[in-house]
Design an enzyme around this catalytic site. Structure first.
Site, PDB file in Angstrom:
ATOM      1  CG  HIS A  41       4.449   3.156  -4.116  1.00  0.00           C
ATOM      2  ND1 HIS A  41       3.820   4.163  -3.418  1.00  0.00           N
ATOM      3  CD2 HIS A  41       3.561   2.753  -5.068  1.00  0.00           C
ATOM      4  CE1 HIS A  41       2.604   4.347  -3.914  1.00  0.00           C
ATOM      5  NE2 HIS A  41       2.423   3.503  -4.927  1.00  0.00           N
ATOM      6  CB  CYS A  42       8.897   5.690  -0.625  1.00  0.00           C
ATOM      7  SG  CYS A  42       7.820   5.004   0.646  1.00  0.00           S
ATOM      8  CG  MET A  43      13.070   6.178  -3.240  1.00  0.00           C
ATOM      9  SD  MET A  43      14.679   5.427  -3.584  1.00  0.00           S
ATOM     10  CE  MET A  43      14.178   3.777  -4.087  1.00  0.00           C
TER      11      MET A  43
END
Length: 410
Positions: free
Chosen positions: A397-399
């Site tokens: 999700h962060c990437m």
């Protein structure tokens, strides 16, 4: 004309922005990694291979993947765009007066792909093709940075985020990350894929927002005109209310903003580290944090610019979300394992999964308990190696920064 917009957290993902590991990560050392917000140095070649595998999995499903270094190099081919970026990046405040002219002249002539690498990866004193003049140049040791690297560009979720049919250009919490927003703003403003087609709700690098900070890992447009915004370590209430004023009841915006007050800790730095959508009615949560979140809904008031607040005292986040989406029931998968394993898997981004479609997610391989629970609930889990990419404390999700994602009909 391409219609950009993110209308859910789990609908079909069509276009996404990522940033591969590169020069910035080769700059990480045991001495500087914590200042640059990484827990450890990484094996860069392995991280590049693992990141490429994630991108390959997305492209295999027909998802258009835009890579930051490549997009930035395209932007830098345009002289006006190059000047716009360098005017903001190479200033006396950053590099001192003495070397300003020589540094700018060198960067003006640098090939676009090389300049893109350095704008993300930084420039050390020993790389300069001239002897830096001035007090700052003399102050620097040979391996000190003239322009610091921004390795957290790996986590593209944060510097910008799409809320339905517009985007925010986020003033980030830590100084180590603030230059990331400049890169994204230049891409949205000058890249031919985006230029003239992007609706900017709020933010940008030309305004000092002070304590009003916002990071995309806290922002979730979940559908039905609703957006969740976490308020924990990185996103402030000053920013949340400003964003709410810009998106509420605007064309292509939201009809309800739900502020989610979280504990301030690195383990739960963003909402997406403890809470994610696997489907419109299926969530992955870390209950130790999620059950303590207090929600406040914001709606457009009767007068222009007015906001009406509704605090949900004693109501859990999951129940607020269920009501906001008009669902009869939401099923919850808690982070897996016993108390020790549950805490370990949350720390290793077990809840930080990105949906490529309904019940299809990318997750780190090391979170075996949580991944098994998701599969038992009918979720296809595409595992990617976590050993290197996870050292910056961010998962799938962060990437990823979704740019076009379908809505999910409730």
């Amino acid at each position: 004309m391409t219609k950009f917009g993110v209308h859910s957290e789990c609908g079909k993902l069509r276009t996404v922005m990522v940033c591969r590991p590169g020069l910035a990560h080769k700059r990480l050392t045991p001495d500087n990694c914590h200042d640059l917000l990484f827990d450890d140095v990484i094996w860069v070649e392995r991280a590049q291979k693992d990141h490429a595998y994630m991108v390959e999995q997305m492209r295999a499903r027909g998802i258009e993947v835009i890579e930051v270094h490549d997009a930035l190099a395209k932007v830098l081919d345009d002289k006006a765009a190059r000047n716009w970026i360098l005017d903001r990046k190479v200033k006396a405040d950053n590099v001192g007066i003495g070397m300003l002219s020589d540094l700018r002249s060198w960067l003006n002539e640098m090939p676009s792909s090389q300049l893109a690498d350095h704008l993300v990866g930084g420039i050390a004193k020993f790389e300069l093709p001239f002897d830096p003049k001035g007090l700052f140049g003399g102050y620097l040791d040979r391996s000190d940075f003239v322009l610091p690297p921004i390795p957290n560009s790996l986590f593209q979720r944060d510097p910008s985020c799409w809320i339905y049919e517009g985007v925010t250009l986020n003033p980030m919490y830590w100084p180590a990350r603030r230059q990331e927003t400049l890169i994204l703003q230049s891409i949205y403003q000058f890249h031919p894929y985006f230029a003239g087609k992007v609706n900017i709700w709020w933010g940008g690098c030309d305004t000092d927002h002070g304590p009003a900070t916002l990071e995309g890992g806290d922002v979730m447009p979940i559908g039905n005109g609703v957006v969740l915004i976490g308020m924990g370590e990185r996103t402030s209430p000053q920013a949340v209310v400003q964003v709410a004023k810009r998106v509420l009841h605007r064309e292509g915006g939201a009809k309800r903003v739900i502020a989610c007050q979280m504990p301030k800790s690195r383990a739960a730095m963003h909402l997406d580290t403890v809470f994610s959508f696997l489907d419109i009615d299926l969530l992955s949560v870390f209950p130790d944090v999620v059950d303590e979140i207090t929600c406040t809904s914001m709606y457009a008031g009767d007068r222009e610019g007015e906001i009406r607040f509704e605090r949900h005292e004693g109501v859990k986040l999951v129940d607020v979300v269920r009501e906001a989406l008009n669902l009869k029931e939401i099923r919850v998968i808690q982070t897996g394992g016993d108390a020790y394993q549950r805490e370990r898997e949350q720390w290793d981004d077990g809840n930080n999964v990105v949906a490529l479609d309904r019940r299809v997610v990318v997750a780190y391989d090391r979170n075996t308990y949580t991944n098994r629970l998701m599969r038992e609930h009918g979720v296809e889990v595409i595992e990617i190696p976590a050993s290197e990419l996870g050292r910056g404390r961010g998962g799938g999700h962060c990437m990823t920064c979704p740019i076009i994602r379908d809505e999910v009909k409730v």
